[in-house]
Enzyme design. Structure first.
Site, PDB file in Angstrom:
ATOM      1  N   ASP A 255      57.645  12.098 -25.552  1.00 35.15           N
ATOM      2  CA  ASP A 255      58.740  12.289 -26.534  1.00 35.15           C
ATOM      3  C   ASP A 255      58.375  11.599 -27.853  1.00 35.15           C
ATOM      4  O   ASP A 255      58.519  12.173 -28.934  1.00 35.15           O
ATOM      5  CB  ASP A 255      60.056  11.700 -26.010  1.00 35.15           C
ATOM      6  CG  ASP A 255      60.703  12.581 -24.946  1.00 35.15           C
ATOM      7  OD1 ASP A 255      60.336  13.766 -24.843  1.00 35.15           O
ATOM      8  OD2 ASP A 255      61.586  12.068 -24.216  1.00 35.15           O
ATOM      9  N   GLU A 378      49.776  17.518 -26.620  1.00 32.16           N
ATOM     10  CA  GLU A 378      51.062  16.821 -26.386  1.00 32.16           C
ATOM     11  C   GLU A 378      52.206  17.815 -26.133  1.00 32.16           C
ATOM     12  O   GLU A 378      53.343  17.606 -26.542  1.00 32.16           O
ATOM     13  CB  GLU A 378      51.359  15.840 -27.506  1.00 32.16           C
ATOM     14  CG  GLU A 378      50.268  14.767 -27.556  1.00 32.16           C
ATOM     15  CD  GLU A 378      50.632  13.547 -28.331  1.00 32.16           C
ATOM     16  OE1 GLU A 378      51.803  13.142 -28.268  1.00 32.16           O
ATOM     17  OE2 GLU A 378      49.734  12.980 -28.980  1.00 32.16           O
TER      18      GLU A 378
HETATM   19  N1  CAA Z   1      62.424  11.623 -20.420  1.00 33.11           N
HETATM   20  C1  CAA Z   1      62.766  11.042 -19.237  1.00 33.11           C
HETATM   21  N2  CAA Z   1      62.763  11.724 -18.064  1.00 33.11           N
HETATM   22  C2  CAA Z   1      62.389  13.034 -18.103  1.00 33.11           C
HETATM   23  C3  CAA Z   1      62.018  13.680 -19.293  1.00 33.11           C
HETATM   24  C4  CAA Z   1      62.032  12.916 -20.493  1.00 33.11           C
HETATM   25  N3  CAA Z   1      61.701  13.460 -21.656  1.00 33.11           N
HETATM   26  N4  CAA Z   1      61.706  14.959 -19.000  1.00 33.11           N
HETATM   27  C5  CAA Z   1      61.875  15.116 -17.686  1.00 33.11           C
HETATM   28  N5  CAA Z   1      62.311  13.954 -17.135  1.00 33.11           N
HETATM   29  C6  CAA Z   1      62.658  13.703 -15.741  1.00 33.11           C
HETATM   30  C7  CAA Z   1      63.786  14.641 -15.288  1.00 33.11           C
HETATM   31  O1  CAA Z   1      65.054  14.089 -15.595  1.00 33.11           O
HETATM   32  C8  CAA Z   1      63.535  14.735 -13.802  1.00 33.11           C
HETATM   33  O2  CAA Z   1      64.031  13.558 -13.194  1.00 33.11           O
HETATM   34  P1  CAA Z   1      64.557  13.549 -11.651  1.00 33.11           P
HETATM   35  O3  CAA Z   1      63.406  13.859 -10.786  1.00 33.11           O
HETATM   36  O4  CAA Z   1      65.067  12.171 -11.482  1.00 33.11           O
HETATM   37  O5  CAA Z   1      65.618  14.611 -11.605  1.00 33.11           O
HETATM   38  C9  CAA Z   1      62.026  14.686 -13.709  1.00 33.11           C
HETATM   39  O6  CAA Z   1      61.561  14.057 -14.909  1.00 33.11           O
HETATM   40  C10 CAA Z   1      61.401  16.064 -13.565  1.00 33.11           C
HETATM   41  O7  CAA Z   1      61.824  16.856 -14.664  1.00 33.11           O
HETATM   42  P2  CAA Z   1      61.567  18.425 -14.740  1.00 33.11           P
HETATM   43  O8  CAA Z   1      62.029  19.046 -13.457  1.00 33.11           O
HETATM   44  O9  CAA Z   1      62.123  18.922 -16.014  1.00 33.11           O
HETATM   45  O10 CAA Z   1      59.969  18.466 -14.759  1.00 33.11           O
HETATM   46  P3  CAA Z   1      58.964  19.692 -14.769  1.00 33.11           P
HETATM   47  O11 CAA Z   1      57.935  19.461 -13.748  1.00 33.11           O
HETATM   48  O12 CAA Z   1      59.717  20.982 -14.749  1.00 33.11           O
HETATM   49  O13 CAA Z   1      58.214  19.510 -16.191  1.00 33.11           O
HETATM   50  C11 CAA Z   1      57.870  19.750 -18.536  1.00 33.11           C
HETATM   51  C12 CAA Z   1      58.869  19.485 -17.392  1.00 33.11           C
HETATM   52  C13 CAA Z   1      58.692  19.693 -19.818  1.00 33.11           C
HETATM   53  C14 CAA Z   1      57.227  21.126 -18.433  1.00 33.11           C
HETATM   54  C15 CAA Z   1      56.792  18.650 -18.522  1.00 33.11           C
HETATM   55  O14 CAA Z   1      55.951  18.782 -17.421  1.00 33.11           O
HETATM   56  C16 CAA Z   1      55.948  18.646 -19.778  1.00 33.11           C
HETATM   57  O15 CAA Z   1      56.351  18.098 -20.810  1.00 33.11           O
HETATM   58  N6  CAA Z   1      54.714  19.238 -19.719  1.00 33.11           N
HETATM   59  C17 CAA Z   1      53.793  19.195 -20.826  1.00 33.11           C
HETATM   60  C18 CAA Z   1      52.857  18.046 -20.663  1.00 33.11           C
HETATM   61  C19 CAA Z   1      52.127  17.710 -21.931  1.00 33.11           C
HETATM   62  O16 CAA Z   1      52.723  17.596 -22.982  1.00 33.11           O
HETATM   63  N7  CAA Z   1      50.807  17.505 -21.802  1.00 33.11           N
HETATM   64  C20 CAA Z   1      50.012  17.083 -22.892  1.00 33.11           C
HETATM   65  C21 CAA Z   1      49.102  15.970 -22.425  1.00 33.11           C
HETATM   66  S1  CAA Z   1      48.762  14.665 -23.525  1.00 33.11           S
HETATM   67  C22 CAA Z   1      47.584  15.224 -24.582  1.00 33.11           C
HETATM   68  O17 CAA Z   1      47.779  16.238 -25.185  1.00 33.11           O
HETATM   69  C23 CAA Z   1      46.288  14.494 -24.668  1.00 33.11           C
HETATM   70  C24 CAA Z   1      45.995  13.710 -25.849  1.00 33.11           C
HETATM   71  O18 CAA Z   1      45.242  12.765 -25.753  1.00 33.11           O
HETATM   72  C25 CAA Z   1      46.553  14.023 -27.216  1.00 33.11           C
END
Ligand code: CAA
Length: 396
Positions: A255, A378
């Site tokens: 975030d 990200e």
């Molecule tokens: N803050 C706090 N908790 C969160 C949250 C957040 N922003 N988002 C989800 N959660 C919690 C949920 O409340 C849920 O909690 P419970 O199990 O207690 O109910 C849990 O996490 C699971 O949530 P979801 O069911 O929504 O999770 P999901 O598996 O469906 O995934 C997603 C959601 C948004 C797709 C997530 O997986 C995501 O953001 N994926 C993208 C990952 C990403 O950005 N990767 C980039 C890697 S970093 C990079 O780029 C490298 C670099 O060096 C620059």
């Protein structure tokens, strides 16, 4: 007119009262000066040679930017998250590679240590990171899990007072160059996201090696590689939170990280526009300056309108973060929109440069290549839309 004082580069006030504080305006001015003087002149060479600009990193440390929004107690500068967005934008305008090595350090690695770490962990890891003595990297993606973070298969097996890490992580920014790696690993595949753990791994740990450096389209000076763990012991004392907290650590971290990428995208777009405006003043066609053609004026008007909107979304998300509000959706709005603006603005920039936009003598093509990654890392634009829609539908 120099690029540093181009009128299009300045955004310090708004009729809505969103004026920058004295401190924020000072950061804007000082980072702009540093970035234009020290980083911009080397950006093309860094890109051409795929060279990690270690001297830029050292300068960021020497000017206290590496600890920008952390408490003075840990060697930070105690500034706010709007200052962070402003700093990233100014760095990206001058040298996108430098902006991403900075943001991966600050918001992807130091920030979660500050937010989730114990006092001992902060003293051991955060203090040298704030001082710019140690560089951070965030290890979440894997060869077979990018967007689906919960599907991570890099394993962390608890044995006594250590976890034993086995597996690999992909696309790691600051890859080979970092000192401290925040690794999200799985303790029990059947638990999916509830089995993940967040571990701080130090460079030089046994069995910790690197894959090849990636040969990338853009931000070519940033070191991106695979990190590989083979029976790597990590003390339990290096765990952020507890077993099962790894997914939350990753999501909360992203975030904040997404605001950094939004700011990077704004900087790339603004940098491209500033260069395009300068060039359009210099270049003539049909016996008049290119800037005097209505078609060009319309293009720059559209670019600046969208860039201002992207910047306001970015600062809006930063203010929400500063106020301690939930800001996942605001960060996703900012990253989604700013990344798309970076892409469209840099394509228009190449168009304004014409043939010269297509060759490496001018920075237009480099900005276009650097912009693309902001729609991918990200969290891709598709993931941002998923985050926004799910927040909208849940009413959060
Ligand atoms: N803050 C706090 N908790 C969160 C949250 C957040 N922003 N988002 C989800 N959660 C919690 C949920 O409340 C849920 O909690 P419970 O199990 O207690 O109910 C849990 O996490 C699971 O949530 P979801 O069911 O929504 O999770 P999901 O598996 O469906 O995934 C997603 C959601 C948004 C797709 C997530 O997986 C995501 O953001 N994926 C993208 C990952 C990403 O950005 N990767 C980039 C890697 S970093 C990079 O780029 C490298 C670099 O060096 C620059």
């Amino acid at each position: 007119m120099t690029l540093a004082d181009s009128p299009t580069s300045t955004c310090t006030d708004s009729p809505l009262g969103f004026a920058l504080s004295e401190e924020q305006a000072l950061i804007q001015e000082s980072v702009r000066e540093l970035a234009q003087k020290e980083f911009a002149p080397k950006a093309a060479e860094i890109d051409r040679n795929h060279r990690f600009p270690r001297e830029n990193w050292e300068l960021l440390g020497a000017t206290d930017l590496t600890g920008l929004y952390f408490s003075e107690k840990y060697g930070g500068a105690g500034l706010d998250h709007v200052c962070y967005a402003i700093a990233v934008e100014e760095l990206a305008k001058a040298c996108p590679t430098t902006s991403v090595l900075f943001s991966a350090h600050v918001s992807l690695t130091a920030a979660p240590i500050d937010f989730f770490g114990t006092e001992e962990q902060k003293q051991k890891f955060l203090v040298p990171m704030c001082k710019g003595e140690k560089l951070g990297a965030f290890c979440l993606s894997e060869p077979n899990s990018g967007s689906d973070s919960a599907a991570a298969t890099c394993m962390a097996e608890l044995k006594g007072d250590h976890f034993i890490l086995n597996g690999s992580k992909n696309w790691i920014t600051n890859g080979i160059e970092a000192d401290i790696y925040l690794v999200i690993a799985q303790t029990d595949k059947s638990l999916k996201h509830k089995g993940l753990v967040a571990l701080l791994v130090e460079k030089g740990s046994p069995g910790f090696t690197f894959g090849k450096l990636e040969d990338k389209l853009g931000i070519r000076g940033s070191s991106t590689c695979q990190t590989i763990f083979e029976d790597t012991p990590v003390p339990v004392a290096n765990m952020l939170g507890k077993v099962g907290d790894g997914f939350k650590v990753a999501m909360v971290t992203l975030d904040g990280g997404r605001i950094g990428i939004a700011a990077q995208a704004v900087g790339i777009a603004q940098g491209a526009l500033d260069h395009a405006v300068k060039y359009a003043h210099e270049r003539t066609a049909f016996n008049k300056k290119v800037i005097d053609f209505q078609a060009i004026k319309h293009m720059i008007a559209d670019m600046q309108t969208q860039i201002d909107a992207a910047r306001l979304l970015t600062w809006h998300a930063s203010v929400a973060q500063d106020k301690g509000m939930k800001f996942s959706r605001e960060a996703a709005h900012a990253k989604l929109y700013a990344a798309e603006v970076a892409m469209s603005s840099t394509v228009k920039c190449v168009q304004i440069f014409g043939g010269f936009g297509y060759v490496t003598d001018y920075p237009a093509e480099r900005y276009m290549r650097d912009a693309k990654i902001t729609e991918i890392y990200e969290g891709t634009s598709e993931i941002q839309r998923l985050v926004i829609a799910s927040s909208l539908l849940k009413g959060t």
